[in-house]
Scaffold this motif. Sequence first.
Motif, PDB file in Angstrom:
ATOM      1  N   MET A 160    -127.640  -6.810  38.795  1.00  0.00           N
ATOM      2  CA  MET A 160    -127.866  -5.389  39.103  1.00  0.00           C
ATOM      3  C   MET A 160    -129.348  -5.050  38.958  1.00  0.00           C
ATOM      4  N   THR A 161    -129.849  -4.210  39.863  1.00  0.00           N
ATOM      5  CA  THR A 161    -131.278  -3.857  39.794  1.00  0.00           C
ATOM      6  C   THR A 161    -131.555  -2.930  38.607  1.00  0.00           C
ATOM      7  N   SER A 162    -132.815  -2.940  38.167  1.00  0.00           N
ATOM      8  CA  SER A 162    -133.164  -1.984  37.108  1.00  0.00           C
ATOM      9  C   SER A 162    -133.836  -0.770  37.767  1.00  0.00           C
ATOM     10  N   PHE A 163    -133.912   0.296  37.012  1.00  0.00           N
ATOM     11  CA  PHE A 163    -134.376   1.572  37.559  1.00  0.00           C
ATOM     12  C   PHE A 163    -135.539   2.108  36.742  1.00  0.00           C
ATOM     13  N   LYS A 164    -136.294   3.010  37.378  1.00  0.00           N
ATOM     14  CA  LYS A 164    -137.430   3.642  36.705  1.00  0.00           C
ATOM     15  C   LYS A 164    -136.935   4.683  35.689  1.00  0.00           C
ATOM     16  N   ARG A 165    -135.917   5.412  36.091  1.00  0.00           N
ATOM     17  CA  ARG A 165    -135.368   6.482  35.239  1.00  0.00           C
ATOM     18  C   ARG A 165    -133.853   6.530  35.379  1.00  0.00           C
ATOM     19  N   ALA A 166    -133.236   7.261  34.439  1.00  0.00           N
ATOM     20  CA  ALA A 166    -131.830   7.642  34.596  1.00  0.00           C
ATOM     21  C   ALA A 166    -131.802   9.164  34.717  1.00  0.00           C
ATOM     22  N   ARG A 167    -131.046   9.662  35.683  1.00  0.00           N
ATOM     23  CA  ARG A 167    -130.989  11.120  35.923  1.00  0.00           C
ATOM     24  C   ARG A 167    -129.617  11.662  35.568  1.00  0.00           C
ATOM     25  N   ILE A 168    -129.583  12.920  35.150  1.00  0.00           N
ATOM     26  CA  ILE A 168    -128.291  13.599  34.991  1.00  0.00           C
ATOM     27  C   ILE A 168    -127.976  14.255  36.328  1.00  0.00           C
ATOM     28  N   LEU A 169    -126.943  13.735  37.008  1.00  0.00           N
ATOM     29  CA  LEU A 169    -126.618  14.247  38.342  1.00  0.00           C
ATOM     30  C   LEU A 169    -125.795  15.521  38.267  1.00  0.00           C
ATOM     31  N   SER A 170    -124.943  15.611  37.255  1.00  0.00           N
ATOM     32  CA  SER A 170    -123.997  16.734  37.220  1.00  0.00           C
ATOM     33  C   SER A 170    -123.410  16.843  35.824  1.00  0.00           C
ATOM     34  N   VAL A 171    -122.781  17.986  35.586  1.00  0.00           N
ATOM     35  CA  VAL A 171    -122.072  18.188  34.316  1.00  0.00           C
ATOM     36  C   VAL A 171    -120.748  18.878  34.633  1.00  0.00           C
ATOM     37  N   GLY A 172    -119.762  18.701  33.779  1.00  0.00           N
ATOM     38  CA  GLY A 172    -118.479  19.395  33.928  1.00  0.00           C
ATOM     39  C   GLY A 172    -117.937  19.687  32.544  1.00  0.00           C
ATOM     40  N   THR A 173    -117.163  20.738  32.423  1.00  0.00           N
ATOM     41  CA  THR A 173    -116.652  21.101  31.083  1.00  0.00           C
ATOM     42  C   THR A 173    -115.180  21.514  31.163  1.00  0.00           C
ATOM     43  N   TYR A 174    -114.577  21.551  29.994  1.00  0.00           N
ATOM     44  CA  TYR A 174    -113.201  22.044  29.889  1.00  0.00           C
ATOM     45  C   TYR A 174    -113.022  22.713  28.531  1.00  0.00           C
ATOM     46  N   VAL A 175    -112.386  23.879  28.538  1.00  0.00           N
ATOM     47  CA  VAL A 175    -111.955  24.488  27.262  1.00  0.00           C
ATOM     48  C   VAL A 175    -110.495  24.916  27.405  1.00  0.00           C
ATOM     49  N   PRO A 176    -109.727  24.861  26.315  1.00  0.00           N
ATOM     50  CA  PRO A 176    -108.335  25.318  26.423  1.00  0.00           C
ATOM     51  C   PRO A 176    -108.283  26.842  26.584  1.00  0.00           C
ATOM     52  N   ASP A 177    -107.118  27.353  27.069  1.00  0.00           N
ATOM     53  CA  ASP A 177    -107.020  28.785  27.403  1.00  0.00           C
ATOM     54  C   ASP A 177    -107.000  29.706  26.188  1.00  0.00           C
ATOM     55  N   THR A 178    -106.386  29.254  25.102  1.00  0.00           N
ATOM     56  CA  THR A 178    -106.179  30.164  23.969  1.00  0.00           C
ATOM     57  C   THR A 178    -107.498  30.530  23.290  1.00  0.00           C
TER      58      THR A 178
END
Length: 319
Positions: free
Chosen positions: A1-19
């Motif tokens: 596998m190739t190596s990279f210059k940086r690692a990026r955060i592409l996206s985020v997702g969350t979850y919380v319960p309803d109560t």
Amino acid sequence: MTSFKRARILSVGTYVPDTIMTNKDFESFLDTSDEWIVTRTGIRERHIVPRGSSALVSDFGTNAARIALERSGVAPEEVDGIICATVTPDSLYPSTACTLQANLGCKNAFAFDILAACAGFVYAMSIANSMILSGQAKTILIVGAEILTKTVDWTDRATCILFGDAAGAAVVQGTNEDEGILSTCLGSDGVHGDILHFSPWGEKRFMYMRGNDVYKQAVRLITEIGQKAVAAAGLTIDEIDLLIPHQANIRIIRAVGEHLHMPPEKVVTNLERYGNTSSASIPLALNEAWGEGRIKQGTTVLFASLGGGLAYAGAVVRF
Ligand code: UT7
């Protein structure tokens, strides 16, 4: 596998319960008040699972990760690794990360859990960054997921009012662009392990905390690791657009902001609605800041956190 210059955060997702449990709800069974909790902590309400619930932390993480994957456009089979930070795993083994792998269909991913308490998400970010930069993986899903309310002593007014249940996930991917994770710094202080711990095997099992001691260490060490991360990124504090700290106590956050010379408008807080969600707190705050348009291309964010262990961590990310 190739190596990279940086690692990026592409996206985020969350979850919380309803109560939702408000501060007022505690007044019916504890000697406490909404006024005390708001003044001392900044927390007004938290999302929780109902008492005695069979909810699984892996389901929390799965829900958050599905959103993160969808937002990133990365298919489950493109994920090379899953790192789950949790102190409330479904069980010791299989790891929650392996259950996430199965739930999400990430059939090509390695998967493992890490335990760095409230610093877990930034620890996971650091590990993912190192693995991507060294060419061991291109795409890693990092998850912070907790059902802390299953571990609190509901008769201990100094701890049970603080915590909420949640999960957050982010897709981290290798890039040859300049933007991405600019630095990560990790620290631990096992000498102070006793000030925030979960009871050993064989005892009735609860979380114990010497709140005042944790408070002092948190202000000192979150500030220190934040400064280190900024220096390691080759930046000065004026070049940081936003501070996303662990959401434990508004007074800790304000003190850290002052020590770091970050004005309040640059500090992200949302603990008034979620309480302290341990490893999920940073992605929960990141998700909100991103959704509100406070993070755009080029925005530089400092993450800083501390939890049981003691374990603490900082990271600077340019989006
Ligand atoms: O995620 C990382 C881990 N956790 C943290 O970062 C939490 C760090 N610590 C804190 O946030 C704060 O220390 C607490 C919010 C836990 C406590 O606030 P404090 O200002 O440090 O209060 P304290 O522990 O010094 O207690 C002050 C008083 C005590 O009464 P006496 O001894 O002065 O009569 C406590 O018994 O407040 C009392 N108290 C409460 N009173 C009403 C403690 N909890 C409560 C409560 N309601 N819920």
